[in-house]
Design a protein around this motif. Sequence first.
Motif, PDB file in Angstrom:
ATOM      1  N   ASP A  90       0.850  -1.205   0.000  1.00 38.06           N
ATOM      2  CA  ASP A  90       0.000   0.000   0.000  1.00 38.06           C
ATOM      3  C   ASP A  90       0.877   1.244   0.000  1.00 38.06           C
ATOM      4  O   ASP A  90       1.839   1.319   0.777  1.00 38.06           O
ATOM      5  N   VAL A  91       0.524   2.128  -0.888  1.00 43.49           N
ATOM      6  CA  VAL A  91       1.278   3.382  -0.932  1.00 43.49           C
ATOM      7  C   VAL A  91       0.817   4.251   0.244  1.00 43.49           C
ATOM      8  O   VAL A  91      -0.368   4.501   0.423  1.00 43.49           O
ATOM      9  N   MET A  92       1.822   4.623   0.985  1.00 41.72           N
ATOM     10  CA  MET A  92       1.495   5.406   2.159  1.00 41.72           C
ATOM     11  C   MET A  92       1.337   6.877   1.759  1.00 41.72           C
ATOM     12  O   MET A  92       1.825   7.304   0.708  1.00 41.72           O
ATOM     13  N   LEU A  93       0.752   7.513   2.634  1.00 40.08           N
ATOM     14  CA  LEU A  93       0.524   8.927   2.367  1.00 40.08           C
ATOM     15  C   LEU A  93       1.853   9.699   2.430  1.00 40.08           C
ATOM     16  O   LEU A  93       2.137  10.560   1.613  1.00 40.08           O
ATOM     17  N   HIS A  94       2.683   9.284   3.355  1.00 45.48           N
ATOM     18  CA  HIS A  94       3.943   9.985   3.540  1.00 45.48           C
ATOM     19  C   HIS A  94       5.099   9.087   3.151  1.00 45.48           C
ATOM     20  O   HIS A  94       5.085   7.901   3.451  1.00 45.48           O
ATOM     21  N   PRO A  95       6.112   9.653   2.516  1.00 43.56           N
ATOM     22  CA  PRO A  95       7.285   8.822   2.186  1.00 43.56           C
ATOM     23  C   PRO A  95       8.079   8.493   3.440  1.00 43.56           C
ATOM     24  O   PRO A  95       7.942   9.179   4.453  1.00 43.56           O
ATOM     25  N   VAL A  96       8.887   7.487   3.321  1.00 42.67           N
ATOM     26  CA  VAL A  96       9.662   7.076   4.486  1.00 42.67           C
ATOM     27  C   VAL A  96      10.735   8.117   4.745  1.00 42.67           C
ATOM     28  O   VAL A  96      10.949   8.524   5.872  1.00 42.67           O
TER      29      VAL A  96
END
Lengths: 576, 754
Positions: free
Chosen positions: B236-242
């Motif tokens: 799942d693509v998160m809203l915030h990058p790591v």
Amino acid sequence: MGGIQKKKYERGSVTNYITRNKARRKLQLSLPDFRRLCILKGIYPHEPKHKKKVNKGSTAPRTFYLLKDIRFLLHEPIVGKFREYKVFVRKLKKAYGKTEWSAVERLKENKPAYKLDHIVKERYPSFIDALRDIDDALCMGFLFSTFARTGKCHVQTIQLCRRLTVEWMNYVIASRSLRKVFISIKGIYYQAEVMGQLITWLVPYQFSHDHPTDVDYRVMATFTELYTTLLGFINFRLYHSLNLLYPPKLDIKAESELKEEDDEDYAMNSESYLEKLSALSTSLARVVSTEEEEEAALDKFPDEEEDLKKMEAREMEQKQQEAQKKLFEGLKIFLNREVPRESLAFLIRCFGGEVSWDKSVCIGSAYEVTDETITHQIVDRPNIDKQYINRYYIQPQWVFDCVNAKILLPVEDYFLGVTLPPHLSPFVEEKEGDYVPPEKLKIMALQLGEKPAQEEEEEEEEEEEDDSEEEEEEEEDEEVDEKTLKKMEEQRSQGKSLPVKVTAGKVKVDNPARLEQEEKAEEKRLAIMMMKKKEKYLYDKIMFGKKRTIRETNKLTAKRKAHDDAEKSKKKKTRK
Amino acid sequence: MEERSSSTRSSEQRDEMEMEKVLEKTVKKRSKEEEEEEEEIFNFNDKGTEKEEEEKQEEDLSDSEDSVFSGLEDSGSDSAEDEEDEEGGSDHKGAEKEDDEDRKIQIEEVEEEEEKMGAVTEEKEDEYKQDSSDEEDIRNTVGNIPMEWYKDFPHIGYNLDGKKIYKPIRNKDELDEFLDKMEDPNYWRTVHDKQTGSDIVLSDEQVALVNRLQRGQFGDVNFNEYQPQVEFFSNDVMLHPVTNRPADKRSFIPSLVEKEKVSKMVHAIKMGWIKPRRTEDASRGRYYDLWANEDSSILAKHKMHLPAPKVPLPGHQESYNPPPEYLFTDEERALWEQQDASDRKLPFVPMKFSSLRQVPAFPRFLHERFERCLDLYLCPRQRKMRVNVNPEDLIPKLPKPKDLQPFPTTQSLVYRGHSGLVRSISVSPSGQWLASGSDDGSVRFWEVRSARCMRTVQVGGAVKSIAWNPNPLVCLLAVAQDSVVLILSPPLADRQVVLSTEQLLSGQREAESTEEAGLVTWSDVEGEELSQGIRLKIQHPKAVHQVTWHAKGDYLASVMPDHSSHLQVFIHQVSRRRSQNPFRKNKGLVQCVSFHPVRPYFFVGTQRSVRIYNLVKQEMTKKLQANSKWISSMAVHPGGDHVICGSYDCRLSWFDLDLSTKPYKMLRHHKKAVRAVAYHRLYPLFASASDDGSVIVCHGTVYSDLLQNPLIVPVKVLRGHVITHDLGVLDVTFHPTQPWIFSSGADATIRLFT
């Protein structure tokens, strides 16, 4: 006078020859490559008539090739392959040195390879030519197939040699073309007649070789390379001439039988297939399953009388051959484990016999020892424990001798523990005046149909003779006594009466013929004195050769006689 | 042993006593769980005596146990101890504070001991109570040392008090061991502790722990290896990058390095340096019908090609069981071994084996195969035409000797009487008498038909040559003896002849005024010699080797071979007692001379040639080249046109003077030097005598037709003379009228063949 000065060694026979080194330079090849090329193309050196002229005045030992031969080599595509290979090796070395394994891999995949098909075709333009030259190929093939799978040469080569020789043997069996065999101290010689060509090959005994150091295996391997190609094509053609499948397939029936038994023992199918083939126990599958025996009867041409005679002789010969082909038909032979299985199975199958062996010896045995219908068991040990009554136990030489004699020889001489009769070479054809061993005479008599009973009688007679000889000797003694007595009497009565009539008559009868002979001999001697020098030399040479053969014959006969006498006296001693 | 065992037992008992004491004091404070341990301890105590030594059998186990223990000590034992401490601390402080330190320590120790022996059973962990690991297992204070250092002492170390820990008394031998093994159900879980020298029986839990660890599982039973994983990254693509870092520039533009690499590869492929992977050549190793379409055009190319000759087929000798006559005798074998490999007739020694199984491998098999290979590619090939001639055809067709009769065939008479070798013989022109001169210094006269010696004349030296005057009207004989030529007139003729002889001898003697008069002296003989028949002596300056008469009987030639002077030949005229030297120059060593039978020619045989001089013109007319090294003798055909020369190099050359100066025919019939040759006066025969003891009579017809060459046929070889001192027949002469031949030999005999 003018004109351009003629240079020496620029015309004449010099222009036809080229030295080996020059040839090598011309072809731009290294010596091993040049050697390989010569072997493959069948180019051999040539001895010029005037060596000094060709050698430009020098007498140094040089090998010369015909310039035409070398020019012929120039256009050989294989030369290019040799160069490619050289480059390949160089690149490979470089890649190894740089530890570029991917490059090594890639290079290895693209290793240059060459085919020899066109060379074979070129060297042997017709099939018969190839057949004529197959002797050496077979010898080499059989030798290489006995090599160990490690060391001296590539495993693939050995396997290929084995395959091709097995195919060849199967062909010989299928065509029944074996003619002669000979067990020599070097190995076993076989001679087959294939398409009218006599082909002889030598198979070494099954021992490991201790590889000598003074043998160049590269040369042998190059020869083998050519020979395997040649053999393969010849096998192909021969199999097709008999309507057999190539690569050979076993008969379906036999194959299925074999499969049931032995599938567990052999893991690889391909391996077991060659094993089954080399067992030589089953016939091969044919393209056309119906087996038509084409009895090519010789057509008779009504011709002149001489031709008729020749024809008859030929017919006789053919009949004999036909009979020989069916020599072992109806015999059921079992091979003990200590006899050379392959050669014997090959022989027996070639002449139509049934053969089997112990299951543990080799794949493909047809029946067990216990089979009651076995007629002969071939054994090579002094005695055997369990013997069946209804079969002969004979030594392996019987099979070989039978093949050479073209008849079934009496088995008595070949029983277990019996001293074997000498094994003679079937290749010797005695001319007039040559020495013929007495055993050969015996066999010839047997061939002519004089029953072996006679021989037995002879033997008996001999024995009787032996028996009676002692008596004879006694008698002889008596005779001697009588003779001396007579002589003494004669001496006494010499003064009185001379046996005039007898001696005079004899002398008269004998003399004219003898005188004539002597006269002729003298005439000849005198005529020889008047011969020209050249002719005399030739004549002397011929006569020397003749005398030598006579001398050798005499020597052999004397030796034989001495041996026989010694044997006899020994016999007597043991009897006493 | 028993004593020792008892002592160990006593020590054990002492231990037990102590333990019991301690136990009594601690029982009250123990929690529930510890009751198990007590049991174990009791167990241990019960069996301690019996199960002390399990060294060897347990040795392989001991490793794993060590590891087990080490593992245990980390996790369990320390905590337990701590717990114990804590407990002790809390409980004791509360209840019995008066307990002295001593005891406390002891308790601790005991508990440790218990823990060590019983290992950890409690799974209660008190991680935070961990102290240092130094405290672990300090019942024996010697530390981590190889225990064999103590092997010679009765103790194995010291306890915390510094007292010796004694070794358990070992009373177990193999048998006890075995009995234990058989009887003790707990034998398999018993472990020997080297540090304390005691045996420990592991509890079920301990065994289970060991098993777990051996299998590589966690020691803790309750530890869940497969705890649910907390997903940190997911699809799942998160809203915030790591991370919050912006993307590199290089992630947007194509890599130059890669481009370079690719372009290099492309270039290499273009240039053919890199080849695409070769497709597996299926046709390789495949066989097909190579000779499907044979065309004869290729055949024409190969006319020059010689197929290699086949290997010769084996003979009887090569058999593994050859007939006995083909085997080598000892001498033959020795010879074979001595010979060089290239000289041997057979490349192997024939061998006999009684059965096929005894035949070994042929050691030179590989060599032979290799040599064949070498032959195939290294040997020049040549077509060799074999001469296939019937030797009988080479013999020339000659007329049969039978048709050429008469010629002498058999020896009929032998004239014996001389004691030295007979050098020379001569037959009187009438054919009735034979004169012979020998090395015994005598001249004998024989009657031909009876072989009777009529007269013997001693001349006092070896007779070199003898010649009867060919004139039938006189009876004279010339004898050469040393440097004197004697003229004999034997009284063997009728009166008429004797008279004419006298007349000849008593002729003019005035001619002594010649140039060579000083060299040659003629003298009459008187006295006894005269009575023997010697009439004249002609003294020469040197030894005379040969005398010969002219056909008319008046002239006599004598030869004195000499290299250095021209005085080699003299011609004497008997009727005028005159001598002369015909040659002014030395032209080589003169061997023999002869007069032409009819014409005024004179033949001089030198060492290598025959010169013919015309006596009237006083010049040389011909020089015959004999083509031989050394002429020994010469004879002139009665017709005068043919000459034969015998030479010491066994040849006889026939010259036809009309043809050429080279011999018309050379006959090499003799094996040794030819000593004498002779023509028959009437019959077409000639003979040669040689040192090999034979006389060869040849038929030599000379045709009057000039175009026809003479026919020469040898007709008879006569043997009879015995070779003595390497000399055979020395002289040969024909009978003047009969086809008979006389020969004289070194065996002092003269033989007549008729």
